[in-house]
Design a protein around this motif. Sequence first.
Motif, PDB file in Angstrom:
ATOM      1  N   GLY A 156       0.777  -1.232   0.000  1.00  0.00           N
ATOM      2  CA  GLY A 156       0.000   0.000   0.000  1.00  0.00           C
ATOM      3  C   GLY A 156       0.807   1.280   0.000  1.00  0.00           C
ATOM      4  O   GLY A 156       0.310   2.326  -0.412  1.00  0.00           O
ATOM      5  N   LEU A 157       2.064   1.218   0.451  1.00  0.00           N
ATOM      6  CA  LEU A 157       2.856   2.436   0.576  1.00  0.00           C
ATOM      7  C   LEU A 157       4.162   2.363  -0.212  1.00  0.00           C
ATOM      8  O   LEU A 157       4.410   3.202  -1.076  1.00  0.00           O
ATOM      9  N   LEU A 158       4.990   1.367   0.063  1.00  0.00           N
ATOM     10  CA  LEU A 158       6.338   1.337  -0.525  1.00  0.00           C
ATOM     11  C   LEU A 158       6.339   1.071  -2.025  1.00  0.00           C
ATOM     12  O   LEU A 158       6.957   1.824  -2.785  1.00  0.00           O
ATOM     13  N   ILE A 159       5.685   0.025  -2.462  1.00  0.00           N
ATOM     14  CA  ILE A 159       5.698  -0.322  -3.895  1.00  0.00           C
ATOM     15  C   ILE A 159       5.081   0.782  -4.756  1.00  0.00           C
ATOM     16  O   ILE A 159       5.683   1.161  -5.774  1.00  0.00           O
ATOM     17  N   PRO A 160       3.916   1.345  -4.392  1.00  0.00           N
ATOM     18  CA  PRO A 160       3.380   2.426  -5.234  1.00  0.00           C
ATOM     19  C   PRO A 160       4.320   3.623  -5.357  1.00  0.00           C
ATOM     20  O   PRO A 160       4.483   4.183  -6.444  1.00  0.00           O
ATOM     21  N   TRP A 161       4.967   4.005  -4.240  1.00  0.00           N
ATOM     22  CA  TRP A 161       5.867   5.153  -4.310  1.00  0.00           C
ATOM     23  C   TRP A 161       7.145   4.829  -5.082  1.00  0.00           C
ATOM     24  O   TRP A 161       7.673   5.695  -5.787  1.00  0.00           O
ATOM     25  N   ILE A 162       7.639   3.627  -4.972  1.00  0.00           N
ATOM     26  CA  ILE A 162       8.821   3.243  -5.758  1.00  0.00           C
ATOM     27  C   ILE A 162       8.495   3.343  -7.253  1.00  0.00           C
ATOM     28  O   ILE A 162       9.274   3.902  -8.030  1.00  0.00           O
ATOM     29  N   ILE A 163       7.343   2.828  -7.637  1.00  0.00           N
ATOM     30  CA  ILE A 163       6.927   2.894  -9.049  1.00  0.00           C
ATOM     31  C   ILE A 163       6.748   4.348  -9.493  1.00  0.00           C
ATOM     32  O   ILE A 163       7.237   4.746 -10.554  1.00  0.00           O
ATOM     33  N   ALA A 164       6.065   5.151  -8.677  1.00  0.00           N
ATOM     34  CA  ALA A 164       5.845   6.555  -9.032  1.00  0.00           C
ATOM     35  C   ALA A 164       7.164   7.322  -9.143  1.00  0.00           C
ATOM     36  O   ALA A 164       7.345   8.122 -10.068  1.00  0.00           O
ATOM     37  N   ILE A 165       8.079   7.071  -8.236  1.00  0.00           N
ATOM     38  CA  ILE A 165       9.369   7.772  -8.271  1.00  0.00           C
ATOM     39  C   ILE A 165      10.175   7.370  -9.501  1.00  0.00           C
ATOM     40  O   ILE A 165      10.788   8.217 -10.153  1.00  0.00           O
ATOM     41  N   ARG A 192      11.616  13.016 -12.773  1.00  0.00           N
ATOM     42  CA  ARG A 192      12.035  14.275 -13.388  1.00  0.00           C
ATOM     43  C   ARG A 192      10.952  15.365 -13.309  1.00  0.00           C
ATOM     44  O   ARG A 192      11.130  16.447 -13.866  1.00  0.00           O
ATOM     45  N   THR A 193       9.853  15.064 -12.636  1.00  0.00           N
ATOM     46  CA  THR A 193       8.765  16.042 -12.510  1.00  0.00           C
ATOM     47  C   THR A 193       8.392  16.224 -11.036  1.00  0.00           C
ATOM     48  O   THR A 193       7.321  15.807 -10.611  1.00  0.00           O
ATOM     49  N   PRO A 194       9.264  16.879 -10.276  1.00  0.00           N
ATOM     50  CA  PRO A 194       8.988  17.045  -8.837  1.00  0.00           C
ATOM     51  C   PRO A 194       7.735  17.860  -8.553  1.00  0.00           C
ATOM     52  O   PRO A 194       7.153  17.727  -7.480  1.00  0.00           O
ATOM     53  N   LEU A 219       4.982  17.497  -5.375  1.00  0.00           N
ATOM     54  CA  LEU A 219       4.759  18.597  -4.442  1.00  0.00           C
ATOM     55  C   LEU A 219       3.350  19.173  -4.501  1.00  0.00           C
ATOM     56  O   LEU A 219       2.953  19.924  -3.609  1.00  0.00           O
ATOM     57  N   THR A 220       2.601  18.857  -5.550  1.00  0.00           N
ATOM     58  CA  THR A 220       1.263  19.434  -5.712  1.00  0.00           C
ATOM     59  C   THR A 220       0.161  18.374  -5.694  1.00  0.00           C
ATOM     60  O   THR A 220      -0.756  18.442  -4.886  1.00  0.00           O
ATOM     61  N   VAL A 221       0.249  17.413  -6.584  1.00  0.00           N
ATOM     62  CA  VAL A 221      -0.814  16.417  -6.725  1.00  0.00           C
ATOM     63  C   VAL A 221      -0.858  15.473  -5.530  1.00  0.00           C
ATOM     64  O   VAL A 221      -1.935  15.189  -4.993  1.00  0.00           O
ATOM     65  N   ALA A 222       0.285  14.989  -5.098  1.00  0.00           N
ATOM     66  CA  ALA A 222       0.319  14.007  -4.003  1.00  0.00           C
ATOM     67  C   ALA A 222      -0.308  14.552  -2.713  1.00  0.00           C
ATOM     68  O   ALA A 222      -1.161  13.871  -2.119  1.00  0.00           O
ATOM     69  N   PHE A 247      -1.564   7.751   2.219  1.00  0.00           N
ATOM     70  CA  PHE A 247      -0.276   8.393   1.955  1.00  0.00           C
ATOM     71  C   PHE A 247       0.559   7.645   0.918  1.00  0.00           C
ATOM     72  O   PHE A 247       1.620   8.128   0.529  1.00  0.00           O
ATOM     73  N   GLY A 248       0.103   6.491   0.487  1.00  0.00           N
ATOM     74  CA  GLY A 248       0.863   5.680  -0.458  1.00  0.00           C
ATOM     75  C   GLY A 248       0.147   5.453  -1.767  1.00  0.00           C
ATOM     76  O   GLY A 248       0.368   6.158  -2.741  1.00  0.00           O
ATOM     77  N   PHE A 249      -0.718   4.458  -1.773  1.00  0.00           N
ATOM     78  CA  PHE A 249      -1.345   3.998  -3.013  1.00  0.00           C
ATOM     79  C   PHE A 249      -2.083   5.113  -3.757  1.00  0.00           C
ATOM     80  O   PHE A 249      -1.811   5.358  -4.936  1.00  0.00           O
ATOM     81  N   ASN A 250      -3.010   5.794  -3.093  1.00  0.00           N
ATOM     82  CA  ASN A 250      -3.820   6.798  -3.792  1.00  0.00           C
ATOM     83  C   ASN A 250      -3.013   7.991  -4.307  1.00  0.00           C
ATOM     84  O   ASN A 250      -3.135   8.342  -5.485  1.00  0.00           O
ATOM     85  N   PRO A 251      -2.163   8.626  -3.502  1.00  0.00           N
ATOM     86  CA  PRO A 251      -1.369   9.727  -4.049  1.00  0.00           C
ATOM     87  C   PRO A 251      -0.380   9.287  -5.133  1.00  0.00           C
ATOM     88  O   PRO A 251      -0.194   9.992  -6.129  1.00  0.00           O
ATOM     89  N   ALA A 252       0.231   8.124  -4.963  1.00  0.00           N
ATOM     90  CA  ALA A 252       1.183   7.643  -5.980  1.00  0.00           C
ATOM     91  C   ALA A 252       0.476   7.372  -7.299  1.00  0.00           C
ATOM     92  O   ALA A 252       0.990   7.702  -8.373  1.00  0.00           O
TER      93      ALA A 252
END
Length: 154
Positions: A12-21, A26-28, A32-35, A73-78
């Motif tokens: 729910g948290l680590l894998i989604p953010w790893i994929i999103a990152i 290259r688009t911080p 900073l806005t959508v998440a 804080f993980g799946f949905n924002p990522a």
Amino acid sequence: MVIPILFNLTVGLLIPWIIAIIFCRRTPLLFLTVAPFVALLSITLNQIGMALKFWTLYPETNYLIFNSINIDFGFNPAMAVLFTFIIYIKQWKRWIVYLGFLIFLTGSEKLAVIFNKVKYDDHWNIFYTFIAYLLGLILADIYFHFLKKLTKEL
């Protein structure tokens, strides 16, 4: 109890953010806005849904806020960061991105129901989940659209 919590943390948290990152590094601006916007939306709607007993997330804790923290804080924002990235940066056709994300998000939720990570009340079902994800994607899309317009004016 520890194993289910670690599973939820990882999936729910680590894998989604790893994929999103990996895809959006290259688009911080998206991070900073959508998440934060989607995290706030997710927390609000999950807390309302759980308080009204529309659904229950497992493992259940004594504090309602902790039941959905990995999703909020993980799946949905990522997923929202990836969604926005594909529409605005990669410029794929909007309807294809919506359709793909709706199938993926609703399918992920259905798997969570099958594996007893989520239990729906009698008044909630997968169709309502589909509509909830559709509205969330529309809100994220509108939010970034207006944010992008606003930053062009600055």
